[in-house]
Design a protein around this motif. Sequence first.
Motif, PDB file in Angstrom:
ATOM      1  N   PHE A 127      12.595  -7.233  -4.079  1.00 48.81           N
ATOM      2  CA  PHE A 127      11.277  -7.060  -3.411  1.00 48.81           C
ATOM      3  C   PHE A 127      11.064  -5.591  -3.197  1.00 48.81           C
ATOM      4  O   PHE A 127       9.802  -5.160  -3.223  1.00 48.81           O
ATOM      5  CB  PHE A 127      11.396  -7.588  -1.871  1.00 48.81           C
ATOM      6  CG  PHE A 127      10.909  -9.063  -2.072  1.00 48.81           C
ATOM      7  CD1 PHE A 127       9.878  -9.606  -2.602  1.00 48.81           C
ATOM      8  CD2 PHE A 127      11.414 -10.047  -1.278  1.00 48.81           C
ATOM      9  CE1 PHE A 127       9.586 -10.963  -2.718  1.00 48.81           C
ATOM     10  CE2 PHE A 127      11.523 -11.600  -1.422  1.00 48.81           C
ATOM     11  CZ  PHE A 127      10.230 -11.688  -2.335  1.00 48.81           C
ATOM     12  N   LEU A 128      11.913  -4.928  -2.911  1.00 52.09           N
ATOM     13  CA  LEU A 128      11.733  -3.411  -2.749  1.00 52.09           C
ATOM     14  C   LEU A 128      11.246  -2.767  -3.983  1.00 52.09           C
ATOM     15  O   LEU A 128      10.165  -1.936  -4.067  1.00 52.09           O
ATOM     16  CB  LEU A 128      13.224  -2.637  -2.176  1.00 52.09           C
ATOM     17  CG  LEU A 128      12.993  -1.310  -1.632  1.00 52.09           C
ATOM     18  CD1 LEU A 128      11.707  -1.168  -0.375  1.00 52.09           C
ATOM     19  CD2 LEU A 128      14.123  -0.707  -1.100  1.00 52.09           C
ATOM     20  N   ALA A 129      11.893  -2.996  -5.070  1.00 52.88           N
ATOM     21  CA  ALA A 129      11.508  -2.518  -6.417  1.00 52.88           C
ATOM     22  C   ALA A 129       9.899  -2.903  -6.709  1.00 52.88           C
ATOM     23  O   ALA A 129       9.231  -2.148  -7.354  1.00 52.88           O
ATOM     24  CB  ALA A 129      12.463  -2.635  -7.503  1.00 52.88           C
ATOM     25  N   GLY A 130       9.709  -4.183  -6.512  1.00 48.30           N
ATOM     26  CA  GLY A 130       8.337  -4.867  -6.591  1.00 48.30           C
ATOM     27  C   GLY A 130       7.403  -4.030  -5.809  1.00 48.30           C
ATOM     28  O   GLY A 130       6.310  -3.835  -6.232  1.00 48.30           O
ATOM     29  N   LEU A 131       7.565  -3.990  -4.520  1.00 47.68           N
ATOM     30  CA  LEU A 131       6.706  -3.153  -3.761  1.00 47.68           C
ATOM     31  C   LEU A 131       6.328  -1.781  -3.995  1.00 47.68           C
ATOM     32  O   LEU A 131       5.326  -1.221  -3.966  1.00 47.68           O
ATOM     33  CB  LEU A 131       7.027  -3.089  -2.170  1.00 47.68           C
ATOM     34  CG  LEU A 131       7.109  -4.537  -1.655  1.00 47.68           C
ATOM     35  CD1 LEU A 131       7.976  -4.400  -0.364  1.00 47.68           C
ATOM     36  CD2 LEU A 131       5.829  -4.968  -0.999  1.00 47.68           C
ATOM     37  N   GLN A 132       7.521  -1.069  -4.580  1.00 48.41           N
ATOM     38  CA  GLN A 132       7.460   0.414  -4.686  1.00 48.41           C
ATOM     39  C   GLN A 132       6.596   0.548  -6.192  1.00 48.41           C
ATOM     40  O   GLN A 132       6.202   1.728  -6.382  1.00 48.41           O
ATOM     41  CB  GLN A 132       8.722   1.155  -4.938  1.00 48.41           C
ATOM     42  CG  GLN A 132       9.350   0.995  -3.386  1.00 48.41           C
ATOM     43  CD  GLN A 132      10.582   2.074  -3.513  1.00 48.41           C
ATOM     44  OE1 GLN A 132      11.140   2.367  -4.190  1.00 48.41           O
ATOM     45  NE2 GLN A 132      10.880   2.090  -2.111  1.00 48.41           N
ATOM     46  N   SER A 133       6.506  -0.402  -6.880  1.00 51.35           N
ATOM     47  CA  SER A 133       5.629  -0.266  -8.174  1.00 51.35           C
ATOM     48  C   SER A 133       4.336  -0.657  -7.918  1.00 51.35           C
ATOM     49  O   SER A 133       3.393  -0.712  -8.880  1.00 51.35           O
ATOM     50  CB  SER A 133       6.486  -1.263  -9.253  1.00 51.35           C
ATOM     51  OG  SER A 133       6.249  -2.637  -8.992  1.00 51.35           O
ATOM     52  N   ILE A 134       3.723  -1.111  -6.700  1.00 52.09           N
ATOM     53  CA  ILE A 134       2.469  -1.337  -6.495  1.00 52.09           C
ATOM     54  C   ILE A 134       1.659   0.071  -6.416  1.00 52.09           C
ATOM     55  O   ILE A 134       2.043   0.731  -5.436  1.00 52.09           O
ATOM     56  CB  ILE A 134       2.213  -2.341  -5.382  1.00 52.09           C
ATOM     57  CG1 ILE A 134       2.643  -3.589  -5.565  1.00 52.09           C
ATOM     58  CG2 ILE A 134       0.878  -2.489  -4.997  1.00 52.09           C
ATOM     59  CD1 ILE A 134       2.972  -4.589  -4.282  1.00 52.09           C
ATOM     60  N   PRO A 135       0.541   0.320  -7.156  1.00 54.39           N
ATOM     61  CA  PRO A 135       0.097   1.499  -7.159  1.00 54.39           C
ATOM     62  C   PRO A 135      -0.543   1.905  -5.633  1.00 54.39           C
ATOM     63  O   PRO A 135      -0.974   0.752  -5.141  1.00 54.39           O
ATOM     64  CB  PRO A 135      -1.250   1.542  -8.115  1.00 54.39           C
ATOM     65  CG  PRO A 135      -1.040   0.224  -9.000  1.00 54.39           C
ATOM     66  CD  PRO A 135       0.034  -0.703  -8.162  1.00 54.39           C
ATOM     67  N   LYS A 136      -0.376   2.981  -5.052  1.00 58.77           N
ATOM     68  CA  LYS A 136      -0.737   3.253  -3.914  1.00 58.77           C
ATOM     69  C   LYS A 136      -2.379   3.333  -3.783  1.00 58.77           C
ATOM     70  O   LYS A 136      -2.686   2.828  -2.915  1.00 58.77           O
ATOM     71  CB  LYS A 136      -0.201   4.970  -3.745  1.00 58.77           C
ATOM     72  CG  LYS A 136      -0.477   5.427  -2.237  1.00 58.77           C
ATOM     73  CD  LYS A 136       0.128   6.723  -2.137  1.00 58.77           C
ATOM     74  CE  LYS A 136      -1.142   7.615  -1.714  1.00 58.77           C
ATOM     75  NZ  LYS A 136      -0.752   9.038  -2.081  1.00 58.77           N
ATOM     76  N   SER A 137      -2.848   3.727  -4.921  1.00 58.43           N
ATOM     77  CA  SER A 137      -4.655   3.757  -4.723  1.00 58.43           C
ATOM     78  C   SER A 137      -5.330   2.368  -4.420  1.00 58.43           C
ATOM     79  O   SER A 137      -6.136   2.538  -3.745  1.00 58.43           O
ATOM     80  CB  SER A 137      -4.914   4.189  -6.239  1.00 58.43           C
ATOM     81  OG  SER A 137      -4.340   3.224  -7.276  1.00 58.43           O
ATOM     82  N   VAL A 138      -4.443   1.222  -4.682  1.00 57.32           N
ATOM     83  CA  VAL A 138      -5.005   0.032  -4.508  1.00 57.32           C
ATOM     84  C   VAL A 138      -4.933  -0.181  -3.044  1.00 57.32           C
ATOM     85  O   VAL A 138      -6.116  -0.606  -2.378  1.00 57.32           O
ATOM     86  CB  VAL A 138      -4.102  -1.231  -5.393  1.00 57.32           C
ATOM     87  CG1 VAL A 138      -4.800  -2.470  -4.943  1.00 57.32           C
ATOM     88  CG2 VAL A 138      -4.230  -0.838  -6.732  1.00 57.32           C
ATOM     89  N   LEU A 139      -4.033   0.007  -2.308  1.00 54.80           N
ATOM     90  CA  LEU A 139      -3.833   0.024  -1.165  1.00 54.80           C
ATOM     91  C   LEU A 139      -4.840   0.886  -0.037  1.00 54.80           C
ATOM     92  O   LEU A 139      -5.138   0.347   0.875  1.00 54.80           O
ATOM     93  CB  LEU A 139      -2.221   0.225  -0.495  1.00 54.80           C
ATOM     94  CG  LEU A 139      -1.351  -0.984  -1.184  1.00 54.80           C
ATOM     95  CD1 LEU A 139      -0.008  -0.593  -1.023  1.00 54.80           C
ATOM     96  CD2 LEU A 139      -1.710  -2.299  -0.407  1.00 54.80           C
ATOM     97  N   GLU A 140      -4.843   2.090  -0.817  1.00 54.37           N
ATOM     98  CA  GLU A 140      -5.705   2.893  -0.094  1.00 54.37           C
ATOM     99  C   GLU A 140      -7.099   2.587  -0.131  1.00 54.37           C
ATOM    100  O   GLU A 140      -7.760   2.788   1.007  1.00 54.37           O
ATOM    101  CB  GLU A 140      -5.486   4.453  -0.643  1.00 54.37           C
ATOM    102  CG  GLU A 140      -4.091   5.134   0.133  1.00 54.37           C
ATOM    103  CD  GLU A 140      -4.144   6.492  -0.568  1.00 54.37           C
ATOM    104  OE1 GLU A 140      -4.857   6.973  -1.525  1.00 54.37           O
ATOM    105  OE2 GLU A 140      -3.214   7.149  -0.031  1.00 54.37           O
ATOM    106  N   ALA A 141      -7.541   2.069  -1.200  1.00 53.73           N
ATOM    107  CA  ALA A 141      -8.983   1.620  -1.541  1.00 53.73           C
ATOM    108  C   ALA A 141      -9.363   0.468  -0.383  1.00 53.73           C
ATOM    109  O   ALA A 141     -10.190   0.611   0.456  1.00 53.73           O
ATOM    110  CB  ALA A 141      -9.138   1.018  -2.776  1.00 53.73           C
ATOM    111  N   ALA A 142      -8.240  -0.261  -0.266  1.00 49.61           N
ATOM    112  CA  ALA A 142      -8.580  -1.505   0.854  1.00 49.61           C
ATOM    113  C   ALA A 142      -8.672  -0.887   2.197  1.00 49.61           C
ATOM    114  O   ALA A 142      -9.140  -1.365   3.074  1.00 49.61           O
ATOM    115  CB  ALA A 142      -7.223  -2.498   0.722  1.00 49.61           C
ATOM    116  N   ALA A 143      -7.712   0.307   2.406  1.00 48.71           N
ATOM    117  CA  ALA A 143      -7.716   0.753   3.825  1.00 48.71           C
ATOM    118  C   ALA A 143      -9.025   1.482   4.203  1.00 48.71           C
ATOM    119  O   ALA A 143      -9.517   1.150   5.180  1.00 48.71           O
ATOM    120  CB  ALA A 143      -6.546   1.835   3.755  1.00 48.71           C
TER     121      ALA A 143
END
Lengths: 293, 295
Positions: free
Chosen positions: A176-192
Amino acid sequence: MDRKVVFKQRLLPYLLLAPQLLITIVFFFWPAGQAVWFAFLRQDAFGIRTTFVGFENFAELLADPLYLETIRNTAVFCIGVTAIALSVALLLAVLADRQIRGAGGYRILLIWPYAIAPAVAAVLWIFLFHPQIGLIGRALNGAGIAWDYKLNGDQAMLMVILASAWKQVSYNFIFFLAGLQSIPKSVLEAAAIDGARSVRRFWTITFPLLSPTTFFLLVVNLVYAFFDTFGVIDALTKGGPAKATETLIYRAYVDGRVNLDLGMSSAQSVVLMLVVILLTAIQFRFIERRVHY
Amino acid sequence: MSTTEATQGLALPAEAAPPRRAGGSDRVAHAILLLGVVLFALPLWIVLMGSTHDAATIGRGEVPLLPGGHAVENYTAAWQRGGAGVPGGRMLWNSTVMALSIALGKIAISIISAYAVVFFRFPFRKAAFWSIFITLMLPVEVRIFPTFKVVSDLGMVNTYAGLIIPVIASATATLLFRQFFMTIPDEFVEAAKMDGAGPLRFFWDVVLPLSRTNMAALFVILFVYGWNQYLWPLLVATSADVETVVIGMVKMIGSEANTEWNIVMATCVLALLPPVAVVILMQRWFVKGLTETEK
């Protein structure tokens, strides 16, 4: 997919393959074939005459209420282990992922149970939940709750589920940690920026992006619960009390080892083989497609 | 990991994470994580502390959470006398031989068969590959007794060979090496051929050094797998000479009434220390091995 440039030797590749193929044939294919063949045979009480009985062993197995009870136990056990091991690992991984500095530190503090043998995990849990010498077991009895996993079937089931899940969390956590760390930051920032709150961000973005990992782990955890927890059950409860924690693997072992019923044990082996084939097929099918939304 | 050869691991991108902004609820997150760490370590801590107390303390159910003064005598007793009649030292030696042979044997056998499948063309190549691949679907648990019968017909019951050889084939390791060999550029092979190097020389001088990281990663996973074997040794190693420490420890708690819990705890610590040490010391390769390979 093949290489274009290869060596021309004719005999050498066979020599290189020989050890692996020899072991595979002698210890995998031959015994597996025999298990299938024995499943259709029955020995008389003295072990002298063996007769071909077709599907009779299977019919008898599926008509046995105890076997159906074992199937139910196995389902409860597998679902319990998988649900607990996955949800605890996901929670911890999501929290550790936020602490980018601490993630590595938490990883080392959480991965060591991976190295613990299932049977050893069971013994560790005895010292927590033993009614007389266990920390929590004694506290429960002291608080007036009658706790004894050797007498109470439901408590025994809870014990083997917890001990088995405890060991598997670290494996899931790493993935899960490896999977989470490979999610691009930009996607989450856009949502934020769009104003999505963190809980909502998790369920609408992170969790769906994590689905290949989750699905993969789901299958691995089911396989683990099904096949690799023999040691937990053998060390903790031996399938008891009154067969309350007897899973399909444990029953196949007991029938072959203790009851020496080769036909019935083989019929169970065949049933188990079908389960692995099913699980492996599902896994490879989905790995190829890489479930992704 | 598992005793099941099936379905462990798959390729996942595990590259370094982009830095993420810390939120306001950091403290809560840390608190929950620490609670998790403590909960996970609690059973280990209890056993570690218990192994330094005398039998009476544990038998009374005091569950000491701090170290006591009997560490030396407990560990000496576990090492020399052990339980169920086999000295702990002997059982640890057996487990070490078994785990190392399984890990190194699986790596050796798999790397040469992957090399054959990838770098040569020969009749039945595909068939050979598929017959290795299909063993994924035949974990020892589903063919226990027929396999036991083969081993007993070969006279390998209660020998190291019987413990090790039947589980030494590895579809997953072969798949991993095959996958990796596919990525070795054709130019390397051409250059080797031009220099007059044969396939064995190419294997030794080029392929083997390139595979070091993969081998290290596999070693951690397979050592843990080998050390933690349970069902197979339970069947095939019933004599004291070849008893492994995991089996021996479980046998010690067989007769509840007169169990020396402090010795059991000391043996338990001895049984879990080697694989935990390997995982922690080789953590980097281990995580890579898990997330990038299969089993």
